[in-house]
Design a protein around this motif. Structure first.
Motif, short mmCIF file in Angstrom:
data_model
loop_
_atom_site.label_atom_id
_atom_site.label_comp_id
_atom_site.label_asym_id
_atom_site.label_seq_id
_atom_site.Cartn_x
_atom_site.Cartn_y
_atom_site.Cartn_z
N GLY A 162 3.94 13.82 2.41
CA GLY A 162 4.65 14.91 1.74
C GLY A 162 3.65 15.85 1.09
N VAL A 163 4.10 17.05 0.77
CA VAL A 163 3.23 18.05 0.14
C VAL A 163 3.95 18.64 -1.06
CG1 VAL A 163 1.75 20.05 0.54
CG2 VAL A 163 2.35 18.56 2.46
N PRO A 164 4.04 17.91 -2.18
CA PRO A 164 4.71 18.47 -3.36
C PRO A 164 3.83 19.51 -4.04
CG PRO A 164 3.72 16.37 -3.90
CD PRO A 164 3.51 16.57 -2.42
N ASP A 165 4.41 20.24 -4.96
CA ASP A 165 3.62 21.18 -5.74
C ASP A 165 2.59 20.42 -6.56
OD1 ASP A 165 4.72 23.82 -5.13
OD2 ASP A 165 6.57 23.03 -5.99
N GLU A 166 1.43 21.02 -6.73
CA GLU A 166 0.29 20.34 -7.34
C GLU A 166 0.55 19.97 -8.80
OE1 GLU A 166 -3.34 18.48 -7.12
OE2 GLU A 166 -2.16 19.41 -5.50
N TYR A 167 1.45 20.67 -9.47
CA TYR A 167 1.69 20.38 -10.89
C TYR A 167 2.08 18.93 -11.09
CZ TYR A 167 6.65 19.40 -11.17
OH TYR A 167 7.86 18.77 -11.07
N VAL A 168 2.79 18.33 -10.09
CA VAL A 168 3.34 16.99 -10.27
C VAL A 168 2.22 15.97 -10.43
CG1 VAL A 168 3.54 16.37 -7.84
CG2 VAL A 168 5.13 15.40 -9.48
N TYR A 169 1.10 16.17 -9.74
CA TYR A 169 -0.02 15.24 -9.88
C TYR A 169 -0.69 15.39 -11.25
CZ TYR A 169 0.54 14.50 -4.88
OH TYR A 169 1.06 14.20 -3.64
N ALA A 170 -0.77 16.61 -11.74
CA ALA A 170 -1.33 16.82 -13.08
C ALA A 170 -0.43 16.21 -14.15
CB ALA A 170 -1.52 18.32 -13.33
N GLY B 244 0.83 -1.18 0.00
CA GLY B 244 0.00 0.00 0.00
C GLY B 244 0.87 1.24 0.00
N PRO B 245 0.31 2.42 0.31
CA PRO B 245 1.09 3.66 0.27
C PRO B 245 2.26 3.64 1.25
CG PRO B 245 -1.27 4.10 0.43
CD PRO B 245 -1.10 2.64 0.67
N GLN B 246 3.38 4.19 0.81
CA GLN B 246 4.57 4.32 1.66
C GLN B 246 5.23 5.65 1.32
OE1 GLN B 246 5.34 2.21 4.11
NE2 GLN B 246 3.64 0.85 3.56
N PHE B 247 6.01 6.18 2.25
CA PHE B 247 6.58 7.51 2.07
C PHE B 247 7.48 7.61 0.84
CE2 PHE B 247 9.80 5.15 4.33
CZ PHE B 247 11.00 5.63 3.83
#
Length: 272
Positions: free
Chosen positions: A134-142, A92-95
């Motif tokens: 973590g809180v990356p910049d939103e562009y990375v998900y797009a 599942g999710p991991q850092f």
């Protein structure tokens, strides 16, 4: 560099011994396998040596395997790593399974032309990447959604790409500094835009720009010059491999684009 590789290989071997069950081993294998691949390109910039290709293949196998384990609904998942079938426990999710790691895994699979692993990576849900912390910049998900939609042949690729480009503007960045965004993260998106439009001239211009900015960034000061991350322009290389595979001639030559990787010179030599 020749003296460094054996030391890193020993550490990597230890990580691979425990990769089936250990999160620490998986994070170590992710980082070390990719660094070995980069380091081998210092002495073999065209990646013409067998050992260099094997190192890139291994980095691809490791990065794909950890996501296969993360997204599996079974207790274990079988992954081939260094020609050996490994039984990785599902996690599942991991850092360490964030969107940036996913992008590296996707780019490595593009470089190695591994369609089965690309199929698997494209099925990794975006929610898993967000749940990794973590809180990356939103562009990375797009950007992730752009590549997932493209590989899954969905009709919303342009929508996601436009959003990724818009979110990469300096005013939207919260974490990443403007120089890194403009010189390293934005250029591959413009290459991909040209690729989608089958614009060969525009693609090569965008590739040339990406490599020029890559060089500017990684030679800006002594610390960056010594950083192994700058040896190969992985994202531009991956998009160039995609374009070349699909008929766009690559007219740009650069030490940041290992020729044998771009040309897939080791096609058929290994059962990945």
């Amino acid at each position: 560099m020749a003296a460094v590789v054996p030391v890193l290989e020993e550490g990597l071997a230890n990580s691979l011994q425990n990769i089936e069950t250990s999160h620490r081993a998986r994070t170590g294998a992710l980082t070390t396998s990719l660094n070995i691949a980069r380091i081998r390109c210092v002495g073999d910039p065209d990646a013409v040596m067998l050992e260099t290709w094997e190192s890139w293949l291994l980095a691809m196998q490791v990065s794909s395997a950890v996501f296969a384990a993360a997204s599996s609904d079974q207790e274990t998942v079988t992954c081939k790593i260094r020609q050996e079938e490994r039984q990785l426990t599902a996690t599942g999710p991991q850092f360490y399974l964030n969107a940036g790691t996913w992008l590296n895994a996707f780019f490595l699979a593009l470089i190695c032309r591994e369609t089965a692993r690309l199929d698997m990576l494209a099925q990794v849900p975006a929610s898993l990447l967000r749940d990794c912390g973590g809180v990356p910049d939103e562009y990375v998900y797009a950007w992730v959604e752009t590549l997932r939609s493209f590989w899954l042949r969905r009709d919303d690729v342009d929508q996601h790409l436009v959003r990724a480009v818009d979110l990469s503007a300096p005013e939207h960045a919260r974490i990443m500094d403007p120089e890194t965004m403009s010189k390293l993260k934005y250029p591959p998106m413009m290459m991909f835009y040209r690729y989608l439009r089958n614009d060969a001239a525009g693609f090569n211009e965008a590739l040339n720009d990406a490599l020029r900015w890559h060089k500017e960034y990684w030679t800006a000061d002594e610390d960056r010059t010594q950083n192994i991350e700058g040896v190969v322009a992985i994202a531009p290389l991956a998009i160039a491999c995609l374009a070349k595979t699909n008929g766009i001639p690559i007219e740009v030559e650069s030490g940041y684009l290992p020729t044998a990787l771009l040309d897939f010179a080791w096609r058929g030599e290994f059962d990945a």
